[in-house]
Write an enzyme that holds these catalytic residues in place. Structure first.
Site, PDB file in Angstrom:
ATOM      1  N   LYS A 186      22.737  29.571  -7.371  1.00 32.56           N
ATOM      2  CA  LYS A 186      22.437  28.349  -5.465  1.00 32.56           C
ATOM      3  C   LYS A 186      21.127  27.220  -7.011  1.00 32.56           C
ATOM      4  CE  LYS A 186      23.772  31.323  -2.269  1.00 32.56           C
ATOM      5  NZ  LYS A 186      24.505  32.468  -2.747  1.00 32.56           N
TER       6      LYS A 186
HETATM    7  C1  LIG Z   1      25.261  33.514  -2.089  1.00 34.28           C
HETATM    8  C2  LIG Z   1      24.968  33.874  -0.740  1.00 34.28           C
HETATM    9  C3  LIG Z   1      24.178  34.567   0.270  1.00 34.28           C
HETATM   10  C4  LIG Z   1      23.918  36.015  -0.145  1.00 34.28           C
HETATM   11  O1  LIG Z   1      22.942  35.510  -1.091  1.00 34.28           O
HETATM   12  P1  LIG Z   1      23.057  36.608  -2.877  1.00 34.28           P
HETATM   13  O2  LIG Z   1      21.936  36.206  -3.680  1.00 34.28           O
HETATM   14  O3  LIG Z   1      23.636  36.635  -3.722  1.00 34.28           O
HETATM   15  O4  LIG Z   1      23.319  38.349  -2.074  1.00 34.28           O
HETATM   16  C5  LIG Z   1      24.231  34.602   1.498  1.00 34.28           C
HETATM   17  N1  LIG Z   1      24.994  33.871   2.079  1.00 34.28           N
HETATM   18  C6  LIG Z   1      24.956  33.125   1.639  1.00 34.28           C
HETATM   19  C7  LIG Z   1      26.240  32.068   2.366  1.00 34.28           C
HETATM   20  C8  LIG Z   1      25.640  32.471   0.926  1.00 34.28           C
HETATM   21  O5  LIG Z   1      25.839  32.078  -0.611  1.00 34.28           O
END
Ligand SMILES: *Cc1c(COP(=O)(O)O)cnc(C)c1O
Length: 397
Positions: A186
């Site tokens: 992210k």
């Molecule tokens: C990455 C992501 C998540 C979940 O995040 P994690 O930390 O990997 O559990 C949820 N929604 C979206 C749109 C994402 O890109």
């Protein structure tokens, strides 16, 4: 987009603080911890940056979504409206609490179509969960109006759009609750981690307790704390939180870099008449973590995506065929393939998605290509990439 590209001295120094005290847990051990409270610190920084009263830091973005729903009292049999184009975490979090994921179409924003949302509302609907995919947002003003009219909660999944805004408000802070992920890919990362933000004190309190086995966090003896309701363990460790403390300070710099790179590519591609860009709703500002555009047809988009890859333009995604992000490949959900028995409410109420018509989503997602904007590119690399993309895409009129 990924904060892992710029992991350096600031992150190491924050982690070293935690290693030096040896207190890897966010709660307790007051005497030993040398006054380091990394999770608390990151919550304060996040709440401030996101102009929200409260933040709750947890172990992942998926956990944050689950906790957000639980904190608002959503449970078995409640319906949550979510888009066909998202990440599997959307329905995972809904199913985790026994609620029902109601998939609805996306439009040219690549996020929830407000008309489709309104059509999907039943007397069991409790939440509308827009997902701000690939750096841009749903039409939050239209969705908020629908939620107000039908007395529903607006829960924003801002995991892919941290730092973007809508009508001047940071994404995640517009609805009743907003969620972020700090996983390794992210915009900013904790390694693993996530957070929810809200202005609602009861939701914050519920989230605080629920994410730590129901602990009420009164006093400073964990063993004698009480448990007003059932919880679970979704805690983040101090080591992960420490990484986030460094990363959040860099967020605005990361966003500037993304915007600069995005601008160079966008300017080049805007000269092409066969490309349309995804629509950003009025009042929205992207976080520029991706550039997403439509080709004239599904067949052309598929070929163009392959051609980009062959020309060495990496990190471009064709979501229509993607296992994790588009409903077509979610046969585990569609066929209810769980390890054990699903809650009876889910078995009774989950729509038969083998018969669903999401042709409106297909018409947009089939034509979509999204390319990641990386932080680590040099200006020369961006210019070269933009030129190559233009040269390749020009062939697909
Ligand atoms: C990455 C992501 C998540 C979940 O995040 P994690 O930390 O990997 O559990 C949820 N929604 C979206 C749109 C994402 O890109």
């Amino acid at each position: 987009m990924p904060g892992f590209e710029l992991f350096g001295e600031k992150e190491k120094s924050q982690v070293q603080d935690v290693l030096d005290s040896g207190v890897l847990m966010r709660y307790g051990f007051d005497g030993m911890r040398n006054n380091h409270w990394k999770a608390l610190e990151l919550e304060a920084a996040l709440a401030k940056r996101m102009e929200s009263k409260y933040a709750q830091l947890v172990s992942s973005g998926t956990a944050a979504l689950t906790i957000a729903l639980a904190s608002a009292g959503i449970g078995a049999g409640d319906e949550v409206i979510m888009p066909t184009f998202t990440f599997v975490a959307s329905f995972e979090s809904i199913l985790a609490i026994g609620a029902i994921p109601i998939l609805v179409d996306v439009d040219d924003t690549l996020t929830l179509d407000p008309v489709a949302v309104e059509n999907a509302i039943t007397d069991k609907t409790k939440v509308v969960m827009p997902v701000h995919m690939c750096g841009s947002m749903a039409d939050l003003s239209a969705l908020k109006a629908i939620c107000d009219k039908h007395d529903l909660l607006l829960l924003e999944d801002a995991c892919q759009a941290i730092g973007g805004s809508f009508e001047g408000k940071p994404l995640g802070s517009y609805g009743d609750l907003g969620c972020f992920s700090f996983d390794y890919v992210k915009t900013i990362t904790c390694g693993e981690g996530g957070a929810l933000i809200t202005n609602n004190e009861a939701y914050k309190t519920n989230a605080d307790h629920y994410s730590d086995h129901g602990h009420d966090h009164v006093g400073n003896n964990r063993g004698t704390e009480t448990h007003p309701f059932l919880g679970y363990n979704f805690r983040i460790s101090e080591l992960n939180a420490a990484v986030g403390c460094a990363q959040i300070e860099r967020l605005d710099n990361f966003l500037d870099i993304q915007q600069k790179h995005y601008g160079v590519i966008r300017k080049e591609l805007e000269t092409l008449s066969n490309i349309e860009f995804r629509r950003v709703p009025n009042g929205g500002v992207e976080n520029y973590s991706f550039i997403s555009f439509f080709l004239p047809s599904t067949a052309i988009a598929k070929k163009a995506h392959t051609a980009l890859d062959e020309a060495g333009v990496d990190a471009c995604f064709y979501w229509f065929d993607n296992n994790w992000h588009y409903y077509k490949k979610w046969e585990h959900l569609i066929q209810k393939k769980s390890l054990g028995k699903l809650p009876q409410e889910v078995l009774n109420q989950l729509p038969d998605y083998t018969k669903a018509d999401f042709s409106k989503s297909d018409a947009w997602i089939g034509r979509t290509i999204s390319c990641l904007i990386k932080l680590s590119w040099t200006d020369e690399q961006v210019a070269e990439r933009a030129a190559t993309m233009k040269e390749v895409l020009a062939r697909f009129a």
